[in-house]
Design a protein around this motif. Structure first.
Motif, PDB file in Angstrom:
ATOM      1  N   ASP A  96       0.908  -1.446   0.179  1.00 55.01           N
ATOM      2  CA  ASP A  96       0.254   0.107   0.075  1.00 55.01           C
ATOM      3  C   ASP A  96       1.253   1.189   0.112  1.00 55.01           C
ATOM      4  O   ASP A  96       1.888   1.720   0.159  1.00 55.01           O
ATOM      5  N   PHE A 104       0.235   5.294   1.463  1.00 55.68           N
ATOM      6  CA  PHE A 104       0.061   6.461   1.865  1.00 55.68           C
ATOM      7  C   PHE A 104       0.507   7.333   1.692  1.00 55.68           C
ATOM      8  O   PHE A 104       1.404   7.917   1.656  1.00 55.68           O
ATOM      9  N   ARG A 119     -11.199   3.222 -11.383  1.00 58.82           N
ATOM     10  CA  ARG A 119     -11.185   3.572  -9.805  1.00 58.82           C
ATOM     11  C   ARG A 119     -11.448   5.264  -9.699  1.00 58.82           C
ATOM     12  O   ARG A 119     -11.131   6.012 -10.559  1.00 58.82           O
ATOM     13  N   ALA A 123      -9.417   9.624  -6.518  1.00 57.03           N
ATOM     14  CA  ALA A 123      -9.166  10.064  -4.890  1.00 57.03           C
ATOM     15  C   ALA A 123      -8.655  12.043  -4.837  1.00 57.03           C
ATOM     16  O   ALA A 123      -7.540  12.211  -5.494  1.00 57.03           O
ATOM     17  N   VAL A 124      -9.552  12.858  -4.586  1.00 55.90           N
ATOM     18  CA  VAL A 124      -8.975  14.718  -4.300  1.00 55.90           C
ATOM     19  C   VAL A 124      -8.233  14.935  -3.263  1.00 55.90           C
ATOM     20  O   VAL A 124      -9.592  14.489  -1.958  1.00 55.90           O
ATOM     21  N   LEU A 125      -7.218  15.402  -3.302  1.00 60.37           N
ATOM     22  CA  LEU A 125      -7.182  15.852  -1.136  1.00 60.37           C
ATOM     23  C   LEU A 125      -6.957  17.313  -1.478  1.00 60.37           C
ATOM     24  O   LEU A 125      -5.852  17.463  -2.227  1.00 60.37           O
ATOM     25  N   ASN A 145      -4.769  18.448   4.909  1.00 62.62           N
ATOM     26  CA  ASN A 145      -4.514  17.576   6.642  1.00 62.62           C
ATOM     27  C   ASN A 145      -5.793  16.275   6.103  1.00 62.62           C
ATOM     28  O   ASN A 145      -6.419  15.819   6.667  1.00 62.62           O
ATOM     29  N   GLU A 146      -5.746  15.942   4.497  1.00 66.83           N
ATOM     30  CA  GLU A 146      -6.065  14.878   3.326  1.00 66.83           C
ATOM     31  C   GLU A 146      -5.655  13.947   3.549  1.00 66.83           C
ATOM     32  O   GLU A 146      -4.730  14.086   3.030  1.00 66.83           O
ATOM     33  N   PHE A 147      -6.047  12.651   3.561  1.00 69.31           N
ATOM     34  CA  PHE A 147      -4.809  11.253   2.852  1.00 69.31           C
ATOM     35  C   PHE A 147      -5.774  10.091   2.975  1.00 69.31           C
ATOM     36  O   PHE A 147      -6.658  10.250   3.072  1.00 69.31           O
ATOM     37  N   PHE A 148      -5.109  10.020   1.842  1.00 65.66           N
ATOM     38  CA  PHE A 148      -5.642   8.661   1.057  1.00 65.66           C
ATOM     39  C   PHE A 148      -4.602   7.541   1.143  1.00 65.66           C
ATOM     40  O   PHE A 148      -3.714   7.785   0.989  1.00 65.66           O
ATOM     41  N   VAL A 149      -5.287   5.896   1.108  1.00 66.47           N
ATOM     42  CA  VAL A 149      -4.216   5.084   1.342  1.00 66.47           C
ATOM     43  C   VAL A 149      -4.635   4.239  -0.636  1.00 66.47           C
ATOM     44  O   VAL A 149      -5.359   3.664  -0.920  1.00 66.47           O
ATOM     45  N   PRO A 203      -4.268   1.278  -2.608  1.00 71.01           N
ATOM     46  CA  PRO A 203      -3.771  -0.206  -2.080  1.00 71.01           C
ATOM     47  C   PRO A 203      -2.923  -0.915  -3.152  1.00 71.01           C
ATOM     48  O   PRO A 203      -3.012  -0.477  -4.197  1.00 71.01           O
TER      49      PRO A 203
END
Lengths: 125, 125
Positions: free
Chosen positions: A52, A54, A69, A72-74, A77-81, A83
């Motif tokens: 993964d 991060f 998919r 993911a829009v960050l 102070n936002e996170f996404f992993v 996979p």
């Protein structure tokens, strides 16, 4: 280089470099490296088959495109992993600051190695 | 519970609880859990024999006391990695917000388990 046993000030670390898409190791937790990155523009599509990845945004905005998919829009102070095994491409319209967490030794471009975007995986700051 | 494949907004996570010294899992990277914690007062002295422990302060100030070493004093955007095997005690005069990174399943009080400070190690938020 061994992990330094000191308090790490992220503000100082991010102030100490300007180059884009070149992760700098700022800390080690067991076999994982925490890395500081500045990003702007489009990275390359790649995949990490065995781990993964991060992404935590510190400032600015980062979009992580993924095959099959939704993006993911960050923001800050936002996170996404991402996979393991998921092909992805980070994209930033404007410069953003990111923290990455991934296994020590991981190559930033994954399977798409040895291209122009491939950076050192042992660059402490 | 599996790690959710969503963008995680840390501001929302920290706004969603008030209890102290009770780590809430907010994300998973491989076998590691990222946890949100609020802390005030003195934790218990304890050691994790088999893992490093990562503390990143989001707001406030945290002091990590360690046996035989100088204190690590952390402000916002500062982190410290307590090496495995080092006995330590986090202390916060005023309430602070912390991100922890440690192996999934780790007990917060390490060897000092089953005391009043021992929290769930499987509490997602």
């Amino acid at each position: 280089m061994a992990a330094p046993e000191i308090v790490v000030r992220l503000d100082e670390k991010f102030a100490a470099f300007d180059d884009l898409w070149t992760p700098k190791i700022v800390g080690q937790i067991n076999d994982m490296h925490l890395k500081a990155v500045k990003a702007q523009g489009e990275f390359v599509w790649h995949v990490h088959d065995n781990t993964d990845e991060f992404f935590l945004v510190r400032s600015g905005s980062l979009t992580i495109q993924m095959k099959g998919r939704p993006d993911a829009v960050l923001g800050p102070n936002e996170f996404f992993v991402v996979p393991k095994g998921v092909e992805h491409r980070p994209v930033a319209e404007n410069e953003c600051e990111i923290l990455l967490l991934e296994p020590a030794g991981l190559v930033n471009t994954g399977d798409a190695t040895r291209g122009d975007m491939t950076a050192s995986n042992d660059d402490w700051i």
